[in-house]
Design a protein around this motif. Structure first.
Motif, PDB file in Angstrom:
ATOM      1  N   THR A 150       0.793  -1.290  -0.218  1.00  0.00           N
ATOM      2  CA  THR A 150       0.084  -0.051   0.191  1.00  0.00           C
ATOM      3  C   THR A 150       0.717   1.161  -0.210  1.00  0.00           C
ATOM      4  OG1 THR A 150      -1.822  -1.247   1.110  1.00  0.00           O
ATOM      5  CG2 THR A 150      -1.933   1.161   1.176  1.00  0.00           C
ATOM      6  N   MET A 151       1.875   1.264   0.778  1.00  0.00           N
ATOM      7  CA  MET A 151       2.765   2.328   1.002  1.00  0.00           C
ATOM      8  C   MET A 151       3.679   2.562  -0.327  1.00  0.00           C
ATOM      9  SD  MET A 151       3.495   2.693   5.119  1.00  0.00           S
ATOM     10  CE  MET A 151       3.802   0.766   5.197  1.00  0.00           C
ATOM     11  N   ALA A 152       3.879   1.260  -0.755  1.00  0.00           N
ATOM     12  CA  ALA A 152       4.772   1.327  -2.051  1.00  0.00           C
ATOM     13  C   ALA A 152       3.959   2.208  -3.339  1.00  0.00           C
ATOM     14  CB  ALA A 152       5.008   0.082  -2.464  1.00  0.00           C
ATOM     15  N   ASN A 153       2.513   1.539  -3.359  1.00  0.00           N
ATOM     16  CA  ASN A 153       1.697   2.350  -4.361  1.00  0.00           C
ATOM     17  C   ASN A 153       1.617   3.798  -4.014  1.00  0.00           C
ATOM     18  OD1 ASN A 153      -1.855   1.374  -5.149  1.00  0.00           O
ATOM     19  ND2 ASN A 153      -0.285   2.695  -5.980  1.00  0.00           N
ATOM     20  N   ILE A 154       1.538   4.285  -2.792  1.00  0.00           N
ATOM     21  CA  ILE A 154       1.254   5.639  -2.492  1.00  0.00           C
ATOM     22  C   ILE A 154       2.753   6.434  -3.225  1.00  0.00           C
ATOM     23  CG2 ILE A 154       1.569   7.352  -0.773  1.00  0.00           C
ATOM     24  CD1 ILE A 154      -0.084   5.538   0.999  1.00  0.00           C
ATOM     25  N   GLY A 155       3.939   5.624  -3.094  1.00  0.00           N
ATOM     26  CA  GLY A 155       5.044   6.133  -3.635  1.00  0.00           C
ATOM     27  C   GLY A 155       5.430   7.339  -2.900  1.00  0.00           C
ATOM     28  N   ARG A 193       4.442 -13.319 -12.648  1.00  0.00           N
ATOM     29  CA  ARG A 193       5.096 -14.301 -12.066  1.00  0.00           C
ATOM     30  C   ARG A 193       4.357 -14.832 -10.667  1.00  0.00           C
ATOM     31  NH1 ARG A 193      11.545 -14.498 -10.044  1.00  0.00           N
ATOM     32  NH2 ARG A 193      11.495 -16.437  -9.313  1.00  0.00           N
ATOM     33  N   GLY A 194       3.991 -13.867  -9.974  1.00  0.00           N
ATOM     34  CA  GLY A 194       3.208 -14.051  -8.744  1.00  0.00           C
ATOM     35  C   GLY A 194       3.000 -12.892  -7.927  1.00  0.00           C
ATOM     36  N   VAL A 195       1.988 -12.972  -7.299  1.00  0.00           N
ATOM     37  CA  VAL A 195       1.861 -11.493  -6.336  1.00  0.00           C
ATOM     38  C   VAL A 195       2.777 -11.522  -5.033  1.00  0.00           C
ATOM     39  CG1 VAL A 195       0.115 -12.838  -4.842  1.00  0.00           C
ATOM     40  CG2 VAL A 195      -0.048 -10.244  -5.020  1.00  0.00           C
ATOM     41  N   SER A 196       2.943 -12.693  -4.628  1.00  0.00           N
ATOM     42  CA  SER A 196       3.877 -12.963  -3.387  1.00  0.00           C
ATOM     43  C   SER A 196       5.348 -12.140  -3.541  1.00  0.00           C
ATOM     44  CB  SER A 196       4.178 -14.509  -2.907  1.00  0.00           C
ATOM     45  OG  SER A 196       5.107 -14.342  -1.739  1.00  0.00           O
ATOM     46  N   VAL A 197       5.997 -12.646  -4.744  1.00  0.00           N
ATOM     47  CA  VAL A 197       7.350 -12.164  -5.179  1.00  0.00           C
ATOM     48  C   VAL A 197       7.197 -10.609  -5.464  1.00  0.00           C
ATOM     49  CG1 VAL A 197       6.906 -13.149  -7.583  1.00  0.00           C
ATOM     50  CG2 VAL A 197       9.228 -12.367  -6.634  1.00  0.00           C
ATOM     51  N   SER A 198       6.231 -10.237  -6.477  1.00  0.00           N
ATOM     52  CA  SER A 198       6.110  -8.788  -6.972  1.00  0.00           C
ATOM     53  C   SER A 198       5.794  -7.834  -5.561  1.00  0.00           C
ATOM     54  CB  SER A 198       5.051  -8.832  -8.017  1.00  0.00           C
ATOM     55  OG  SER A 198       3.746  -9.208  -7.379  1.00  0.00           O
ATOM     56  N   THR A 199       4.860  -8.241  -4.687  1.00  0.00           N
ATOM     57  CA  THR A 199       4.726  -7.547  -3.561  1.00  0.00           C
ATOM     58  C   THR A 199       6.039  -7.355  -2.657  1.00  0.00           C
ATOM     59  OG1 THR A 199       2.143  -8.222  -3.594  1.00  0.00           O
ATOM     60  CG2 THR A 199       3.126  -7.406  -1.571  1.00  0.00           C
ATOM     61  N   LYS A 200       6.695  -8.385  -2.451  1.00  0.00           N
ATOM     62  CA  LYS A 200       7.760  -8.097  -1.692  1.00  0.00           C
ATOM     63  C   LYS A 200       9.024  -7.413  -2.276  1.00  0.00           C
ATOM     64  CE  LYS A 200       7.707 -12.570   0.956  1.00  0.00           C
ATOM     65  NZ  LYS A 200       6.179 -12.612   0.819  1.00  0.00           N
ATOM     66  N   VAL A 201       8.945  -7.384  -3.713  1.00  0.00           N
ATOM     67  CA  VAL A 201       9.935  -6.557  -4.505  1.00  0.00           C
ATOM     68  C   VAL A 201       9.553  -5.171  -4.239  1.00  0.00           C
ATOM     69  CG1 VAL A 201      10.756  -5.612  -6.830  1.00  0.00           C
ATOM     70  CG2 VAL A 201      10.633  -8.214  -6.095  1.00  0.00           C
ATOM     71  N   ALA A 202       7.983  -4.758  -4.229  1.00  0.00           N
ATOM     72  CA  ALA A 202       7.720  -3.418  -4.157  1.00  0.00           C
ATOM     73  C   ALA A 202       7.894  -3.045  -2.745  1.00  0.00           C
ATOM     74  CB  ALA A 202       5.854  -3.471  -4.564  1.00  0.00           C
ATOM     75  N   GLY A 203       7.727  -4.021  -1.786  1.00  0.00           N
ATOM     76  CA  GLY A 203       7.888  -3.651  -0.326  1.00  0.00           C
ATOM     77  C   GLY A 203       9.429  -3.133  -0.242  1.00  0.00           C
ATOM     78  N   PHE A 204      10.281  -3.981  -0.735  1.00  0.00           N
ATOM     79  CA  PHE A 204      11.675  -3.531  -0.617  1.00  0.00           C
ATOM     80  C   PHE A 204      12.023  -2.381  -1.097  1.00  0.00           C
ATOM     81  CE2 PHE A 204      15.861  -3.649  -2.679  1.00  0.00           C
ATOM     82  CZ  PHE A 204      16.646  -3.679  -1.734  1.00  0.00           C
ATOM     83  N   MET A 240      13.750   7.022  -7.931  1.00  0.00           N
ATOM     84  CA  MET A 240      13.620   5.734  -8.996  1.00  0.00           C
ATOM     85  C   MET A 240      13.057   4.443  -8.534  1.00  0.00           C
ATOM     86  SD  MET A 240      14.591   5.248 -12.155  1.00  0.00           S
ATOM     87  CE  MET A 240      13.010   4.383 -12.398  1.00  0.00           C
ATOM     88  N   THR A 241      13.198   4.158  -7.268  1.00  0.00           N
ATOM     89  CA  THR A 241      12.493   3.032  -6.755  1.00  0.00           C
ATOM     90  C   THR A 241      11.221   3.200  -6.418  1.00  0.00           C
ATOM     91  OG1 THR A 241      13.642   3.665  -4.402  1.00  0.00           O
ATOM     92  CG2 THR A 241      14.922   1.988  -5.835  1.00  0.00           C
ATOM     93  N   SER A 242      10.910   4.471  -6.062  1.00  0.00           N
ATOM     94  CA  SER A 242       9.717   4.665  -5.654  1.00  0.00           C
ATOM     95  C   SER A 242       8.675   4.656  -6.877  1.00  0.00           C
ATOM     96  CB  SER A 242       9.605   6.328  -5.112  1.00  0.00           C
ATOM     97  OG  SER A 242       8.383   6.565  -4.779  1.00  0.00           O
ATOM     98  N   THR A 243       9.257   5.075  -7.857  1.00  0.00           N
ATOM     99  CA  THR A 243       8.293   4.872  -9.056  1.00  0.00           C
ATOM    100  C   THR A 243       8.151   3.624  -9.636  1.00  0.00           C
ATOM    101  OG1 THR A 243      10.215   5.396 -10.657  1.00  0.00           O
ATOM    102  CG2 THR A 243       9.007   7.383 -10.321  1.00  0.00           C
ATOM    103  N   LEU A 244       9.236   2.794  -9.339  1.00  0.00           N
ATOM    104  CA  LEU A 244       9.230   1.366  -9.670  1.00  0.00           C
ATOM    105  C   LEU A 244       8.087   0.636  -8.924  1.00  0.00           C
ATOM    106  CD1 LEU A 244      12.739   0.478 -10.911  1.00  0.00           C
ATOM    107  CD2 LEU A 244      10.624   0.733 -12.222  1.00  0.00           C
ATOM    108  N   GLY A 245       8.395   0.914  -7.444  1.00  0.00           N
ATOM    109  CA  GLY A 245       7.383   0.365  -6.426  1.00  0.00           C
ATOM    110  C   GLY A 245       6.046   0.684  -6.791  1.00  0.00           C
ATOM    111  N   ALA A 246       5.731   1.924  -7.224  1.00  0.00           N
ATOM    112  CA  ALA A 246       4.126   2.542  -7.250  1.00  0.00           C
ATOM    113  C   ALA A 246       3.767   1.811  -8.573  1.00  0.00           C
ATOM    114  CB  ALA A 246       4.229   3.867  -7.536  1.00  0.00           C
TER     115      ALA A 246
END
Length: 527
Positions: free
Chosen positions: A77-82, A203-214, A346-352
């Motif tokens: 959620t916070m990654a989406n907010i960016g 590829r999967g919600v778990s891995v993509s969510t963890k990358v966004a969280g990172f 940069m990571t913020s835009t990718l995470g969002a």
């Protein structure tokens, strides 16, 4: 569902039965029928027909349940907010509009978002769904409202996501030029980054969510360090001026004018609701994630705003003239922090991009699964259980919008700046998303009165959603207010046209498909 198909495999032709709603009529007897079941020969209440498990419309396309925990969806959620992306490109406009006391506008926006968070949380406690606001509004007001909300949410989020997609390549181009003097076209970088993001999401919600969280963990750490260092460096002239109402430009009118910009900083706060189907214990964890995210972002933005205003020595004119005010402040601290601030953007835009598409594509996926939108959108990848078609549709339309916008600029002003596009596209998308927020707040008291009267609470389900609705009216008014520069002066009319067309289409679809109302919210996240 109002009609279920039953397949008879070798049934005795003398057996007379038909399906009516959610029950089976067998030789004159009406027997409840589980909507998960198919009809095959066997036994059912003493007869020769037995229910056999089978998915109703859409249930065979369930997402991967239990893949995410409360930390995962909070981070997503916070990654989406960016926060880095939103603050970098939004705070300068906010400060020019509201003045030195612009942090107070963020305080007001945080309170307003908390009202909205209450609405989303109460809906999620009662009926967690990947459809989010679409399901909540549709269950309350019927199928026409569900289809209308699906279109408004889908178009609004797609237009807003186009701004994120464009600025991802745009910001990377800025970094490469600033540090390496490479002039790489931002369009090429945008395409590459988008393709990589899509592969990750499929590829999967778990891995993509963890990358966004990172990505989020990195950006928020950098932002806090830069803000704290900037405040310490400017310790000699710190004051409470940014929090004094008298320093808001034009008083309450300035606060109201800056309010929409402050609200935009929080867009994405509703991310976790769309991940309900893949979250363990969604009735409890979604509300936790919503309020945790809103609280953390509110406090963080206030700190960032104070550090930025202080870093410019309370000079709003200089702040507004800076390309990216927070980066300018970071440049005034330590060299390595400025570099990290660029990386955080940069990571913020990718995470969002990843987190936002993950959740928002699930809204249109759920709508497609329930028949509110074309059914092809409502299918999942059979191995990875991800809404691949919805993700591709969501990203594909966003990219087409960027291309169309670019062509329009080439025919007009000559070039398209991704930073300007970010402001233009995100504003248009925000108008439609705010309308969806408004509908959800209006729906909450009616939903609880209709479906859960014993749980209805005057403050939680009456007063707070009304305050939430009122808080949305203010930014909607200022975004639709006449006298704005082009293209912003077109947006209210475009939004109105989309609403009218959505209602017409929804009314026609609902009339042609009388059973549509039963499909809305038919798939509950934890059932």
């Amino acid at each position: 569902m109002s009609v279920l198909e039953a397949r008879v495999r070798g049934a005795d032709p003398s057996n007379r039965w038909c399906v009516m709603g959610h029950a089976i009529m067998y030789q004159g007897r009406l027997t409840p029928l589980d909507t998960n079941e198919d009809i095959v020969p066997g036994k059912l209440s003493g007869t020769e027909v037995e229910p056999r498990p089978m998915a109703p419309a859409g249930r065979q396309h369930r997402l991967a349940s239990g893949s995410l925990g409360v930390v995962d969806i909070s981070a997503a959620t916070m990654a989406n907010i960016g926060p880095a992306m939103s603050f970098y490109f939004g705070f300068g406009f906010l400060a020019v509009t509201a003045g030195v006391a612009s942090p107070l506008t963020i305080v007001a926006a945080g309170i307003a978002i908390a009202f909205l968070a209450n609405t989303l949380s109460e809906f999620s406690k009662a009926q967690p769904s990947a459809g989010g606001f679409i399901t909540f509004v549709g269950k309350t007001f019927g199928p026409t409202s569900a289809v209308t909300t699906a279109i408004l949410a889908g178009v609004g989020y797609i237009v807003a996501m186009a701004s994120v997609i464009a600025v991802s390549g745009g910001f990377l181009s800025i970094i490469l030029n600033h540090y390496l003097k490479w002039n790489v076209p931002w369009g090429i970088l945008t395409v590459i980054l988008t393709i990589l993001a899509v592969i990750l999401m499929i590829r999967g919600v778990s891995v993509s969510t963890k990358v966004a969280g990172f990505f989020f963990a990195f950006e928020i750490t950098v932002l806090i360090i830069v803000a704290v260092v900037a405040i310490i460096q400017n310790g000699g002239h710190l004051s409470l001026t940014p929090f004094e109402p008298s320093h808001i430009t034009n008083g309450m009118s300035g606060l109201a004018a800056g309010f929409p910009l402050a609200i935009y900083l929080f867009i994405g706060w509703e991310n976790s609701a769309a991940l309900a189907e893949e979250t363990n214990n969604p009735r409890k964890n979604v509300p936790k994630a919503v309020f945790t995210s809103v609280a953390i972002m509110s406090i963080s933005y206030i700190v960032f705003a104070y550090a930025t205003v202080t870093g410019f020595n309370y000079n709003v004119t200089k702040l507004g003239n800076a390309a990216i005010p927070f980066i300018t402040v970071a440049n005034g601290t330590i060299g390595i922090l400025a570099f990290l601030a660029y990386l955080a953007g940069m990571t913020s835009t990718l995470g969002a991009l990843v987190a936002g598409t993950n959740s928002q594509a699930r809204l249109i996926f759920s709508a497609g699964r329930e028949g509110l939108l074309p059914s092809i959108i409502g299918k999942v990848h059979q191995e990875r259980r991800t809404p691949m078609n919805a993700i591709l549709t969501f990203i594909g339309i966003s990219v087409l919008l960027i291309g169309g916008w670019a062509i329009a600029h080439l025919l007009g002003s000559g070039t398209m700046d991704p930073i300007n596009f970010f402001a233009e596209s995100s504003t248009m998308g925000t108008i439609l998303v705010l309308i969806v927020y408004l509908l959800a707040n209006l729906a909450l008291p009616f939903y609880y009165k209709k479906y859960r009267p014993a749980d209805f609470r005057v403050v939680r389900h009456g007063v707070l959603p009304i305050l939430g609705a009122l808080s949305i009216v203010v930014p909607l008014y200022y975004l639709a207010k006449p006298g704005q520069p082009t293209p912003y002066n077109w947006y209210p009319y475009i939004a109105l046209a989309i609403v009218v067309l959505a209602v017409i289409y929804a009314a026609i679809l609902s009339k042609r498909n009388p059973g549509l109302g039963d499909r809305v919210g038919s798939i509950v996240a934890d059932e």
